[in-house]
Write an enzyme that holds these catalytic residues in place. Structure first.
Site, PDB file in Angstrom:
ATOM      1  N   LYS A  10       2.261   5.397   1.913  1.00 35.06           N
ATOM      2  CA  LYS A  10       1.987   4.756   3.139  1.00 35.06           C
ATOM      3  C   LYS A  10       0.142   5.309   2.802  1.00 35.06           C
ATOM      4  O   LYS A  10       0.191   6.155   2.857  1.00 35.06           O
ATOM      5  CB  LYS A  10       2.272   4.728   4.278  1.00 35.06           C
ATOM      6  CG  LYS A  10       0.992   3.809   5.262  1.00 35.06           C
ATOM      7  CD  LYS A  10       1.457   3.662   6.463  1.00 35.06           C
ATOM      8  CE  LYS A  10       0.955   2.098   7.759  1.00 35.06           C
ATOM      9  NZ  LYS A  10       1.560   2.306   8.666  1.00 35.06           N
TER      10      LYS A  10
ATOM     11  N   ARG B 297       1.239  -1.216   0.137  1.00 38.29           N
ATOM     12  CA  ARG B 297       0.237  -0.419   0.366  1.00 38.29           C
ATOM     13  C   ARG B 297       1.161   1.130   0.218  1.00 38.29           C
ATOM     14  O   ARG B 297       0.581   2.172   0.698  1.00 38.29           O
ATOM     15  CB  ARG B 297      -0.312  -0.045   1.843  1.00 38.29           C
ATOM     16  CG  ARG B 297      -0.287   0.219   1.848  1.00 38.29           C
ATOM     17  CD  ARG B 297      -1.033   0.082   3.995  1.00 38.29           C
ATOM     18  NE  ARG B 297      -1.124  -0.211   4.633  1.00 38.29           N
ATOM     19  CZ  ARG B 297      -1.433  -0.322   6.023  1.00 38.29           C
ATOM     20  NH1 ARG B 297      -2.522   0.656   5.928  1.00 38.29           N
ATOM     21  NH2 ARG B 297      -1.282  -0.608   6.893  1.00 38.29           N
TER      22      ARG B 297
ATOM     23  N   ASP C   9      -6.523  -3.128  -0.082  1.00 38.74           N
ATOM     24  CA  ASP C   9      -7.428  -2.330  -0.766  1.00 38.74           C
ATOM     25  C   ASP C   9      -6.314  -1.330  -0.968  1.00 38.74           C
ATOM     26  O   ASP C   9      -6.620  -0.465  -1.999  1.00 38.74           O
ATOM     27  CB  ASP C   9      -8.507  -1.891   0.203  1.00 38.74           C
ATOM     28  CG  ASP C   9      -7.835  -1.380   1.297  1.00 38.74           C
ATOM     29  OD1 ASP C   9      -6.448  -0.949   1.278  1.00 38.74           O
ATOM     30  OD2 ASP C   9      -9.118  -0.802   2.430  1.00 38.74           O
ATOM     31  N   GLY C  10      -4.987  -1.655  -0.809  1.00 37.76           N
ATOM     32  CA  GLY C  10      -4.003  -0.130  -0.892  1.00 37.76           C
ATOM     33  C   GLY C  10      -4.023   0.762   0.053  1.00 37.76           C
ATOM     34  O   GLY C  10      -2.994   1.870   0.436  1.00 37.76           O
TER      35      GLY C  10
ATOM     36  N   ASP D  47       9.821  -7.446   8.050  1.00 37.03           N
ATOM     37  CA  ASP D  47       9.890  -6.775   7.023  1.00 37.03           C
ATOM     38  C   ASP D  47       9.487  -5.564   8.018  1.00 37.03           C
ATOM     39  O   ASP D  47       9.031  -4.579   7.291  1.00 37.03           O
ATOM     40  CB  ASP D  47       8.696  -6.601   6.331  1.00 37.03           C
ATOM     41  CG  ASP D  47       6.918  -6.961   7.267  1.00 37.03           C
ATOM     42  OD1 ASP D  47       7.225  -8.169   7.958  1.00 37.03           O
ATOM     43  OD2 ASP D  47       5.910  -6.512   6.770  1.00 37.03           O
ATOM     44  N   ASN D  48       9.596  -5.149   9.440  1.00 32.29           N
ATOM     45  CA  ASN D  48       9.438  -3.759   9.978  1.00 32.29           C
ATOM     46  C   ASN D  48      10.657  -3.148  10.450  1.00 32.29           C
ATOM     47  O   ASN D  48      10.427  -2.160  11.744  1.00 32.29           O
ATOM     48  CB  ASN D  48       8.574  -3.987  10.845  1.00 32.29           C
ATOM     49  CG  ASN D  48       6.939  -3.793   9.981  1.00 32.29           C
ATOM     50  OD1 ASN D  48       6.671  -2.891   9.485  1.00 32.29           O
ATOM     51  ND2 ASN D  48       6.234  -4.505  10.903  1.00 32.29           N
TER      52      ASN D  48
ATOM     53  N   ARG E 137       6.136   8.971   4.856  1.00 34.08           N
ATOM     54  CA  ARG E 137       7.202   8.764   5.684  1.00 34.08           C
ATOM     55  C   ARG E 137       8.173   9.055   4.232  1.00 34.08           C
ATOM     56  O   ARG E 137       9.041   8.969   4.043  1.00 34.08           O
ATOM     57  CB  ARG E 137       7.287   7.209   5.434  1.00 34.08           C
ATOM     58  CG  ARG E 137       7.480   6.806   7.001  1.00 34.08           C
ATOM     59  CD  ARG E 137       8.265   5.527   7.085  1.00 34.08           C
ATOM     60  NE  ARG E 137       6.406   4.875   7.864  1.00 34.08           N
ATOM     61  CZ  ARG E 137       6.285   3.936   6.978  1.00 34.08           C
ATOM     62  NH1 ARG E 137       6.908   2.975   6.059  1.00 34.08           N
ATOM     63  NH2 ARG E 137       5.166   3.127   7.805  1.00 34.08           N
TER      64      ARG E 137
ATOM     65  N   ASP F  32       7.272   2.780  11.396  1.00 36.36           N
ATOM     66  CA  ASP F  32       6.230   1.807  10.411  1.00 36.36           C
ATOM     67  C   ASP F  32       5.012   1.779  12.032  1.00 36.36           C
ATOM     68  O   ASP F  32       5.090   0.099  12.787  1.00 36.36           O
ATOM     69  CB  ASP F  32       6.160   0.154  10.172  1.00 36.36           C
ATOM     70  CG  ASP F  32       5.380  -0.031   9.129  1.00 36.36           C
ATOM     71  OD1 ASP F  32       4.264   0.642   9.051  1.00 36.36           O
ATOM     72  OD2 ASP F  32       5.536  -1.149   8.607  1.00 36.36           O
TER      73      ASP F  32
ATOM     74  N   ARG G 194      14.261  -2.919   3.875  1.00 35.61           N
ATOM     75  CA  ARG G 194      14.574  -4.012   5.879  1.00 35.61           C
ATOM     76  C   ARG G 194      15.245  -4.899   5.513  1.00 35.61           C
ATOM     77  O   ARG G 194      15.992  -5.490   4.520  1.00 35.61           O
ATOM     78  CB  ARG G 194      13.062  -4.626   5.265  1.00 35.61           C
ATOM     79  CG  ARG G 194      12.128  -3.089   5.529  1.00 35.61           C
ATOM     80  CD  ARG G 194      10.852  -3.154   4.198  1.00 35.61           C
ATOM     81  NE  ARG G 194      10.453  -2.747   3.836  1.00 35.61           N
ATOM     82  CZ  ARG G 194       9.042  -1.647   4.331  1.00 35.61           C
ATOM     83  NH1 ARG G 194       8.467  -2.319   5.266  1.00 35.61           N
ATOM     84  NH2 ARG G 194       8.086  -0.278   3.521  1.00 35.61           N
TER      85      ARG G 194
HETATM   86  P1  AMP Z   1       2.124  -3.733   8.363  1.00 36.39           P
HETATM   87  O1  AMP Z   1       1.515  -4.519   8.943  1.00 36.39           O
HETATM   88  O2  AMP Z   1       1.446  -2.625   7.581  1.00 36.39           O
HETATM   89  O3  AMP Z   1       3.766  -3.985   8.472  1.00 36.39           O
HETATM   90  O4  AMP Z   1       1.954  -4.451   6.701  1.00 36.39           O
HETATM   91  C1  AMP Z   1       2.517  -6.030   6.181  1.00 36.39           C
HETATM   92  C2  AMP Z   1       2.015  -6.230   5.194  1.00 36.39           C
HETATM   93  O5  AMP Z   1       0.854  -6.202   4.783  1.00 36.39           O
HETATM   94  C3  AMP Z   1       3.277  -5.271   4.120  1.00 36.39           C
HETATM   95  O6  AMP Z   1       3.928  -5.549   3.310  1.00 36.39           O
HETATM   96  C4  AMP Z   1       1.716  -4.111   3.704  1.00 36.39           C
HETATM   97  O7  AMP Z   1       1.714  -3.309   2.840  1.00 36.39           O
HETATM   98  C5  AMP Z   1       0.868  -5.538   3.648  1.00 36.39           C
HETATM   99  N1  AMP Z   1      -0.546  -4.475   4.119  1.00 36.39           N
HETATM  100  C6  AMP Z   1      -0.694  -4.184   4.521  1.00 36.39           C
HETATM  101  N2  AMP Z   1      -2.098  -3.530   4.720  1.00 36.39           N
HETATM  102  C7  AMP Z   1      -2.048  -3.016   4.022  1.00 36.39           C
HETATM  103  C8  AMP Z   1      -3.501  -2.652   2.534  1.00 36.39           C
HETATM  104  N3  AMP Z   1      -4.777  -2.245   3.751  1.00 36.39           N
HETATM  105  N4  AMP Z   1      -3.813  -3.230   1.835  1.00 36.39           N
HETATM  106  C9  AMP Z   1      -2.671  -3.204   0.734  1.00 36.39           C
HETATM  107  N5  AMP Z   1      -1.372  -4.494   1.627  1.00 36.39           N
HETATM  108  C10 AMP Z   1      -1.503  -3.730   2.918  1.00 36.39           C
HETATM  109 MG    MG Z   2       4.999  -2.771   7.444  1.00 37.09          MG
END
Ligand code: AMP
Ligand code: MG
Length: 485
Positions: A123, A103, A135-136, A265-266, A189, A275, A196
């Site tokens: 983001k 996203r 949904d991105g 990944d974080n 951001r 994040d 990462r």
């Molecule tokens: P996060 O938990 O925010 O670190 O996200 C983990 C992964 O899920 C990352 O690859 C994000 O890009 C993806 N992600 C989180 N929320 C969404 C969303 N609403 N739509 C698409 N990808 C998402």
């Molecule tokens: Mg993340």
């Protein structure tokens, strides 16, 4: 499109488009990213612009207009390519090969006047090949929470990404953890790097040591520049990453911060914090405190953060062992605890008023403080703030005067520890000349601001926005954070 055709508008009157964007990541080649397009939004309401950051890129906040933020960071006019980075990662201990910027994307890389290269990443800017079922998008509340966390952590001395802007985008979103439909936003951001641990893990998964080496060379060249000319730069890089991460976790722990989603990944390859999703500041000292409602077993609870980050560093050895000797990395990882302890002690002693305490009783004071905070369950932040608020040279006179004018009331079971703590603090004060009292008072004030992002504070700020579209409490809260009140 070839790189030569990159259509950034050098003649634009928008100062964000005339920045001198560098192509450090783009030049690595298409193995590391996908070119993507941004979503189009029905609305663009600029809710936050971080004017503090602009001078770092040679921009004058008086000159940069709200419309410039919207055109650049809401409508994404005239800037290409936009790169969704590829990465994998261990999420709650399980390998996930379906990740990547789902996203967000890399908007651009700019060198600030400190000589460092910074990434502007989005983001909530729409779907990418890595969105999976998502949904991105980013909820407005998610944007508000990340803006606040980054500012608060920065002002607490944590090495963190910060938000440059947040624009409300007018889409209804459905989320399981917010009353839905909920409002949407897109955020920019500013981070030291988008790369990462999981970026390396993906290359290992595809068995591409060539790409691993290329990326590692890039990381050292850009973010560990002082090591670039060293013969053993690779192991020196790993050793420094261990130190940076250990210090980062110590900064979170002293700040009473629980990141909540320490998946690989974080974890930034530069050792920066970023994040901010379901994070929380701890109300009281409780190592088992869990911030994320989906962290069922408390894997990422407050007290586990040092060991989890150390584990993530250990797992990073797998992809790096194609380039760096594993035994040597293991040896360097052993230093983690020492780095962590040194930084944690130093930060906690500052919270207790002592900037360079080589006092024989420093360790005892620290242990007793933590023991008291844990047993009494008094407010973690309140305790230190009350010290700062009520500190007086009278505390030198008698142990019974220490904090006797504060709002801290130890529960009966913890009062014995509290008495011991007061005796020790009184003793340490008396080992200093009385003219040091002013410095102690200032150190307490600087390191223990009144404003803390406890959950009720964030929720009240959000409710004003959600119920009345009243952004005043949000701006006031940021103002208090930025002025260290
Ligand atoms: P996060 O938990 O925010 O670190 O996200 C983990 C992964 O899920 C990352 O690859 C994000 O890009 C993806 N992600 C989180 N929320 C969404 C969303 N609403 N739509 C698409 N990808 C998402
Ligand atoms: Mg993340």
């Amino acid at each position: 499109m070839t790189l030569a055709e990159t259509p950034n508008d050098k003649n634009s009157s928008n100062p964000f488009l005339t920045l001198n964007y560098e192509t450090a990541l783009e030049s690595l080649g298409g193995d590391y990213y996908d070119e993507v397009a941004a979503a189009e939004f029905p609305q663009h309401l600029l809710r936050w612009r971080n004017d503090e950051l602009l001078p770092r890129f040679g921009l004058d906040p008086q000159v940069v207009k709200d419309e410039d933020f919207i055109a650049a960071f809401g409508q994404f006019q005239g800037r290409k390519p936009l790169l969704a980075l590829r990465y994998h990662g261990y999420q709650f201990g399980e390998y996930n090969g379906q990740l990547g910027d789902g996203r967000g994307f890399l908007y651009g890389q700019v060198r600030a006047n400190d000589g460092e290269l910074y990434d502007f990443g989005t983001k909530g800017s729409g779907r990418t090949p890595y969105s999976r079922g998502g949904d991105g998008m980013l909820t407005l509340k998610g944007g508000v929470r990340e803006v606040l966390a980054a500012e608060a952590l920065h002002y607490l001395g944590v090495r963190t990404s910060r938000c440059l802007s947040m624009i409300e985008t007018g889409l209804p979103l459905w989320r399981g953890d917010e009353p839905s439909p909920t409002r949407s936003s897109v955020m920019i951001r500013m981070s030291s790097s988008h790369i990462r641990f999981g970026t390396f893990e993906r290359l290992h998964y595809f068995q591409r040591p060539d790409l691993t080496k290329k990326l590692l060379d890039h990381v050292i060249e850009q973010y560990y520049r002082h090591l670039n000319a060293e013969e053993d730069k690779y192991i020196l890089f790993y050793a420094e990453l261990v130190k940076r991460v250990a210090e980062l976790v110590a900064q979170w722990m002293a700040a009473g911060f629980c990141h909540a989603v320490l998946n690989t990944d974080n974890m930034s390859i530069t050792g920066e914090s970023f994040d901010y999703g379901p994070y929380a500041f701890i109300p009281s000292y409780n190592p088992s405190f869990i911030a994320a409602y989906f962290d069922y077993y408390g894997r990422y609870c407050y007290g586990n953060q040092p060991s989890i980050c150390k584990l993530n560093l250990q797992m990073l050895q797998e992809p790096l062992k194609a380039i760096i000797d594993k035994g040597e990395m293991e040896a360097r990882l052993e230093m983690f605890d020492e780095h962590y302890q040194a930084e944690y002690s130093s930060l906690m002693l500052k919270k207790l008023g002592f900037s360079e305490l080589s006092h024989p009783q420093a360790a005892e004071l620290l242990n007793l403080t933590v023991e008291f905070l844990k047993d009494s369950q008094v407010g973690y932040h309140q305790f230190f703030y009350e010290m700062a608020r009520t500190f007086s040279s009278k505390w030198r006179d008698e142990p019974g005067f220490v904090m006797n004018n504060s709002d801290i009331v130890p529960v009966p079971g913890a009062s014995g520890i509290f008495d011991d703590w007061c005796i020790l603090y009184h003793q340490i004060l008396n080992d200093f000349d009385s003219d040091r009292t002013n410095i102690i008072s200032q150190t307490l004030a600087v390191n223990n601001p009144k404003t803390v992002l406890l959950r009720p504070v964030i929720e009240a700020t959000w409710e004003a926005i959600a119920q009345e579209d009243n952004w005043q409490p949000f701006y006031e809260l940021i103002q208090q954070i930025q002025s260290k009140k």
